[in-house]
Structures are given as structure tokens and as C-alpha cells.
Design an enzyme around this catalytic site. Structure first.
Site, PDB file in Angstrom:
ATOM      1  N   CYS A 112     -45.060  33.105-113.393  1.00  0.00           N
ATOM      2  CA  CYS A 112     -45.604  32.014-114.208  1.00  0.00           C
ATOM      3  C   CYS A 112     -46.961  32.428-114.755  1.00  0.00           C
ATOM      4  O   CYS A 112     -47.791  32.972-114.022  1.00  0.00           O
ATOM      5  CB  CYS A 112     -45.739  30.756-113.356  1.00  0.00           C
ATOM      6  SG  CYS A 112     -46.350  29.325-114.272  1.00  0.00           S
ATOM      7  N   HIS A 169     -37.487  25.729-114.909  1.00  0.00           N
ATOM      8  CA  HIS A 169     -38.868  26.106-114.562  1.00  0.00           C
ATOM      9  C   HIS A 169     -39.860  25.352-115.453  1.00  0.00           C
ATOM     10  O   HIS A 169     -40.841  24.775-114.962  1.00  0.00           O
ATOM     11  CB  HIS A 169     -39.014  27.625-114.748  1.00  0.00           C
ATOM     12  CG  HIS A 169     -40.390  28.158-114.519  1.00  0.00           C
ATOM     13  ND1 HIS A 169     -40.686  28.985-113.458  1.00  0.00           N
ATOM     14  CD2 HIS A 169     -41.552  28.015-115.222  1.00  0.00           C
ATOM     15  CE1 HIS A 169     -41.968  29.326-113.512  1.00  0.00           C
ATOM     16  NE2 HIS A 169     -42.515  28.743-114.581  1.00  0.00           N
ATOM     17  N   GLU A 170     -39.594  25.330-116.761  1.00  0.00           N
ATOM     18  CA  GLU A 170     -40.532  24.683-117.686  1.00  0.00           C
ATOM     19  C   GLU A 170     -40.511  23.157-117.551  1.00  0.00           C
ATOM     20  O   GLU A 170     -41.559  22.514-117.621  1.00  0.00           O
ATOM     21  CB  GLU A 170     -40.240  25.101-119.126  1.00  0.00           C
ATOM     22  CG  GLU A 170     -40.394  26.590-119.387  1.00  0.00           C
ATOM     23  CD  GLU A 170     -41.725  27.174-118.954  1.00  0.00           C
ATOM     24  OE1 GLU A 170     -42.760  26.482-119.055  1.00  0.00           O
ATOM     25  OE2 GLU A 170     -41.736  28.330-118.505  1.00  0.00           O
ATOM     26  N   HIS A 222     -42.684  22.027-114.830  1.00  0.00           N
ATOM     27  CA  HIS A 222     -44.106  21.943-115.194  1.00  0.00           C
ATOM     28  C   HIS A 222     -44.476  20.553-115.685  1.00  0.00           C
ATOM     29  O   HIS A 222     -45.576  20.069-115.427  1.00  0.00           O
ATOM     30  CB  HIS A 222     -44.430  22.940-116.314  1.00  0.00           C
ATOM     31  CG  HIS A 222     -44.836  24.288-115.851  1.00  0.00           C
ATOM     32  ND1 HIS A 222     -45.955  24.521-115.096  1.00  0.00           N
ATOM     33  CD2 HIS A 222     -44.279  25.507-116.064  1.00  0.00           C
ATOM     34  CE1 HIS A 222     -46.083  25.813-114.855  1.00  0.00           C
ATOM     35  NE2 HIS A 222     -45.064  26.439-115.434  1.00  0.00           N
TER      36      HIS A 222
END
Length: 193
Positions: free
Chosen positions: A100, A142-143, A146
Site C-alpha cells: 500500500c 483493497h481500495e 480504504h
């Protein structure tokens, strides 16, 4: 242009707000995300900047960008997804490496579902539904994490053998002393409530 923020910046742990209207400011945020993503990549020759979420620039809005070709570092085009939502995941959990831009020098083996279905708005305001698998599914998950203040390290925080560092040749090597690593990086994980 804003810089990429890194742990322990508290903005990485905040839940992002839904984008109510796509405005010129939204377009500017997306342009900055692409520029910063490519700038970061130039400084990291062994890595591909596959994607970014707005919170990584300290902007807590539900916007992500994904590189159009995750296998071609010369293709610098990204697609922005606004207010992305996971509709469902399926398939077996597969474990693979993740890194990341906001967690410098640390990599980890993270388990994620092989397939995901996502809905989002494009920059023009049209809704899109995406089916993804493999690396693209992992990148989307993953995004989207966030946007809810979740970092990849949160998925493996109790797995001492899941943490890695990259050497100067681009090879990932296991962290030899997990307790020392955490002691030297006390802000990787949020305080337990």
C-alpha cells in the site's frame, strides 16, 4: 496537489463520505490521484501503482481509481469509481501479497475472495456494475476497504508470518522479528478501544 499520506495519519482510519454530486472539484481530486499514483510509481521501480483511494491523499470521499491494465506499467490510464459498493463476493479465499502506498515498506499475505461484484458511478455519473476476479478483485476490495478506514495490515495483524519487506532488488522477504518490527512501527495499528 496533495501528497500521499501514510500511517499513522488518522485520516486513513476515518470512514469516507459519499459523493453527493460529481463536480469539477471531484474531477480535480481524480486527476490528482492519478498524478500522485504515477509519481509514486516513478520512485518505486519494482512496483506497480495499481490503484488509489481518495483517503490516501487525506480526502475522505468515496472515490477510488484503478489502473486500466494491471499487467502493463506503460499504460498510465486509470478508471475512477465513485461511491463503489461491494454487492457480493464469491469463490474461495485466496492469499496473495499486498502492499500500500500509505503503508511504506510493509507488505503482507492477505486472504481475499477470488471474485467480487461491485457497483459504482463513473466520472460521467453513469452507474456501472463490475464483475472482477483474481488480482482485479483483490485490488477493488483493497481500495474499497480504504473508504471504510481499513488497511490491508488489519487483515493480518495477528499473523506474524504474513508480513514482508522488499529488499533493494525488489524481492519480498519475510519479516524476521515481528515483535521488533511492530515495536519499531508502533503506529501501524490503531489503539484497541
Amino acid at each position: 496537489m496533495k501528497d500521499i499520506i501514510t500511517t499513522p495519519d488518522p485520516r486513513l482510519r476515518a470512514k469516507s463520505a459519499k459523493v453527493r454530486e460529481i463536480t469539477p472539484e471531484t474531477q480535480e481530486i481524480i486527476s490528482n490521484m492519478v498524478a500522485k499514483s504515477l509519481e509514486w510509481e516513478k520512485q518505486h521501480p519494482y512496483e506497480l501503482s495499481a490503484a488509489m483511494a481518495a483517503p490516501q491523499l487525506g480526502i475522505n470521499q468515496r472515490i477510488i481509481i484503478i489502473r486500466d491494465d494491471l499487467d502493463d506499467k506503460t499504460n498510465n490510464h486509470f478508471t475512477a469509481l465513485i461511491n463503489p459498493e461491494v454487492i457480493r463476493t464469491e469463490g474461495k479465499i485466496e492469499t496473495d501479497f499486498e502492499g500500500c502506498l500509505s503503508v511504506p515498506e510493509i507488505y503482507g499475505k492477505v486472504g481475499r475472495p477470488r471474485k467480487v461484484k461491485v457497483k459504482a458511478l463513473l466520472e460521467d455519473g453513469n452507474e456501472v456494475r463490475l464483475k472482477a476476479e483474481g488480482f482485479l478483485a483483490r485490488t477493488l476490495l483493497h481500495e474499497i476497504d480504504h473508504l471504510d478506514g481499513i488497511l490491508f495490515i488489519d487483515h493480518i495483524r495477528d499473523q506474524k508470518d504474513a508480513f514482508y519487506r522488499m529488499n533493494d532488488k525488489g524481492d519480498l522477504n519475510p519479516v524476521q522479528d515481528y515483535d521488533s518490527e511492530i515495536a519499531n512501527n508502533p503506529n501501524l495499528f490503531p489503539e484497541e478501544a
